[in-house]
Enzyme design. Sequence first.
Site, PDB file in Angstrom:
ATOM      1  N   SER A 148     -43.958  -8.980  12.459  1.00  9.61           N
ATOM      2  CA  SER A 148     -43.108  -8.892  13.641  1.00  9.61           C
ATOM      3  C   SER A 148     -43.464 -10.051  14.560  1.00  9.61           C
ATOM      4  CB  SER A 148     -43.361  -7.554  14.358  1.00  9.61           C
ATOM      5  OG  SER A 148     -42.841  -7.558  15.674  1.00  9.61           O
ATOM      6  N   TYR A 161     -49.077  -0.696  17.698  1.00 15.20           N
ATOM      7  CA  TYR A 161     -48.175  -1.534  16.906  1.00 15.20           C
ATOM      8  C   TYR A 161     -48.642  -2.986  16.913  1.00 15.20           C
ATOM      9  CZ  TYR A 161     -43.646  -3.146  15.084  1.00 15.20           C
ATOM     10  OH  TYR A 161     -42.643  -3.717  14.318  1.00 15.20           O
TER      11      TYR A 161
END
Length: 266
Positions: A148, A161
């Site tokens: 990401s 995350y």
Amino acid sequence: MTSSSALPGPHAPTLDLGGRTALVTGAAGGIGGACALRLAAAGAKVRAVDRDAAGLASLAERAAGLAGTVEPQVLDLTDLDAAEHAAAGTDVLVNNAGIQLVRPIEEFPPEVFHTVLTVMLEAPFRLIRGALPHMYGQGWGRIVNVSSVHGLRASAYKAAYVAAKHGLEGLSKTAALEGAPHGVTSNCVNPAYVRTPLVERQITDQARAHGIPEERVVSEVLLQDSALKRLIEPEEVAEAVAYLCGPQASFVTGTSLVLDGGWTAH
């Protein structure tokens, strides 16, 4: 000196994964589903792994008629031994599964932090560990870790995350260094916000954390740092994954292919 007329003309290598077995985690929808379909279209036998049995069944129906196949495999990646076993014999491994919770650190449940790190970092390690013996044995393999922009940049309220994605970047680079003598590449694909249920589900939490209405979250939070003011489509990410599996990317390893709409250009 070779004349320009003697040089071969431009061509677009076709991704042919016929005879190859691929494993995609988080395959029931979103990025994982798009990756599974793209690799099956290239002829791969795809093991589609997810804990969502209904989503996997729907994916298998959508794959009907493609050059390859999609074989659903219901699996909870917190079962690390089962994850490692599932990866045995795979030629292409796409670590995609992810979960998200948006909370300030002081409110972040420790048990959720643990689960996020298990699914998004420890499970990829075990899957790579399970896949490498076969890849090394045949002298070819492709590991693609769906990271990401948060593997490169941090955002508030996403401690688990961001930590998991940063760890995945390091794991991917280590796999690249170890795999290079064996014909195995390992890379990350780093999208910004993708139009997936995972993103849609966090809008409410983002609104609460930032103290703004939900309708302002996409423009003022999700796309604030992106030069391109739109969400990425799952199919765009799948094409990046496919590129890293193709012959034209055989010298690409240990790096991150960033699809962030200009986020990291700041």
